[in-house]
Motif scaffolding. Structure first.
Motif, short mmCIF file in Angstrom:
data_model
loop_
_atom_site.label_atom_id
_atom_site.label_comp_id
_atom_site.label_asym_id
_atom_site.label_seq_id
_atom_site.Cartn_x
_atom_site.Cartn_y
_atom_site.Cartn_z
N ARG A 73 4.24 2.07 -17.36
CA ARG A 73 3.84 3.51 -17.35
C ARG A 73 2.28 3.54 -17.06
O ARG A 73 1.82 4.51 -16.49
CB ARG A 73 4.09 4.27 -18.60
CG ARG A 73 5.48 4.40 -18.63
CD ARG A 73 6.31 5.18 -19.70
NE ARG A 73 5.88 4.82 -20.99
CZ ARG A 73 6.74 3.99 -21.64
NH1 ARG A 73 8.11 3.51 -21.15
NH2 ARG A 73 6.66 3.47 -23.06
N TRP A 74 1.55 2.58 -17.63
CA TRP A 74 0.21 2.72 -17.28
C TRP A 74 -0.13 2.22 -16.25
O TRP A 74 -1.13 2.88 -15.39
CB TRP A 74 -0.61 1.63 -18.43
CG TRP A 74 -0.87 2.11 -19.85
CD1 TRP A 74 -0.29 1.80 -21.11
CD2 TRP A 74 -2.20 2.87 -20.14
NE1 TRP A 74 -0.95 2.73 -21.84
CE2 TRP A 74 -2.13 3.28 -21.23
CE3 TRP A 74 -3.00 3.61 -19.31
CZ2 TRP A 74 -2.59 4.16 -22.15
CZ3 TRP A 74 -3.85 4.60 -19.81
CH2 TRP A 74 -3.75 4.85 -21.19
N GLU A 81 8.48 -2.51 -14.47
CA GLU A 81 8.18 -2.44 -15.98
C GLU A 81 7.97 -0.96 -16.23
O GLU A 81 7.68 -0.83 -17.34
CB GLU A 81 6.77 -2.95 -15.86
CG GLU A 81 6.68 -4.57 -15.81
CD GLU A 81 7.56 -5.42 -16.43
OE1 GLU A 81 7.60 -5.04 -17.50
OE2 GLU A 81 8.10 -6.19 -16.01
N ARG A 82 8.94 -0.01 -15.86
CA ARG A 82 9.00 1.37 -16.07
C ARG A 82 9.38 1.66 -17.68
O ARG A 82 8.99 2.79 -18.27
CB ARG A 82 9.64 2.16 -15.26
CG ARG A 82 11.18 2.05 -15.11
CD ARG A 82 11.87 2.69 -13.80
NE ARG A 82 13.09 2.43 -13.77
CZ ARG A 82 13.69 1.30 -13.34
NH1 ARG A 82 13.23 0.28 -12.90
NH2 ARG A 82 15.03 1.11 -13.16
N ARG A 83 10.19 0.86 -17.99
CA ARG A 83 10.78 1.21 -19.38
C ARG A 83 9.73 0.57 -20.48
O ARG A 83 9.71 0.86 -21.91
CB ARG A 83 11.99 0.28 -19.78
CG ARG A 83 12.99 1.07 -18.82
CD ARG A 83 14.38 0.61 -19.16
NE ARG A 83 15.25 1.04 -18.59
CZ ARG A 83 15.90 0.81 -17.11
NH1 ARG A 83 15.23 -0.17 -16.56
NH2 ARG A 83 16.52 1.65 -16.70
N GLU A 84 8.57 -0.13 -20.18
CA GLU A 84 7.58 -0.68 -21.07
C GLU A 84 6.33 0.17 -20.70
O GLU A 84 6.15 0.73 -19.75
CB GLU A 84 7.26 -1.96 -20.68
CG GLU A 84 8.50 -3.08 -20.48
CD GLU A 84 9.17 -3.28 -22.00
OE1 GLU A 84 8.38 -3.10 -23.08
OE2 GLU A 84 10.00 -3.33 -21.95
N ALA A 85 5.40 0.03 -21.71
CA ALA A 85 4.28 0.86 -21.70
C ALA A 85 3.21 0.42 -20.61
O ALA A 85 2.65 1.22 -19.97
CB ALA A 85 3.59 0.77 -22.95
N ALA A 86 3.39 -0.81 -20.49
CA ALA A 86 2.50 -1.54 -19.34
C ALA A 86 2.85 -0.99 -17.93
O ALA A 86 2.19 -0.41 -17.25
CB ALA A 86 2.56 -3.01 -19.29
#
Length: 197
Positions: A123-124, A116-121
């Protein structure tokens, strides 16, 4: 959204395998030569039911967060990470016995963040994982049985999982590139030549 069934089995494995005194016969122990299966089983048996429940809950949460897209990668990591964690422990100057799925939990955590690295989740998740590992490294804590938590297994799982996913991704791309350009569809759907006169 519920976790896909395929990732439920690895997530429930901590609750289905031995814990307590019975688990000690299956733990990873670098001093037990010839008992190679311990390299795998050590990541799935637990010190007590609380240890098993906590790791099982972590895996279920990560299976749910990963969703359908993560089923294949998480199941693959459930099979490969135990071997890598045992190998990594043997490389340390003072290898120690261990048991518990914590290394797998941290590997799945890193894998879901990577996927999910391209999504904010994503990165969180990556930021929380990094903070958690730093916190554990600076202030080591004890497991439910009073034994020290093997921080190196947590770090090993978190570092190995994205590297494995990257290797899988490159291998899949290489395999696709090696396939011939003609597909079954193009073979069957070629325009027919008019019959010769």
């Amino acid at each position: 959204m519920r976790p896909p069934l395929a990732s439920l089995l690895p997530a429930l494995l901590p609750l289905l395998t031995p814990w307590g005194e019975a688990a000690r016969r299956w733990r990873f122990d670098p001093g037990m030569d010839g008992e190679w299966w311990r390299d795998f089983t050590g990541s799935w048996v637990h010190a007590d039911w609380r240890h098993a429940a906590l790791n099982g809950a972590g895996l279920l949460l990560l299976a749910w967060l990963g969703g359908r897209r993560a089923v294949g990668p998480l199941c693959g990591l459930a099979l490969l990470l135990p071997w890598l964690l045992a190998w990594q422990q043997r490389l340390l100057p003072e290898p120690q016995p261990f048991l518990g799925a914590s290394g797998i939990v941290y590997g799945w955590w890193a894998a879901v963040a990577w996927l999910e690295r391209r999504e904010a989740a994503g990165r969180w998740l990556a930021a929380l994982l990094l903070l958690r590992l730093v916190w554990q490294g600076l202030w080591p804590n004890l497991g439910s049985g009073g034994e020290p938590v093997l921080w190196s297994a947590h770090v090993g799982g978190a570092l190995s999982a994205p590297l494995l996913l990257l290797a899988f991704s490159h291998a899949r791309r290489a395999a696709r590139a090696a396939l011939p350009r003609t597909s079954a569809h193009s073979l069957w759907c070629r325009p027919r030549r008019p019959p010769a006169r």
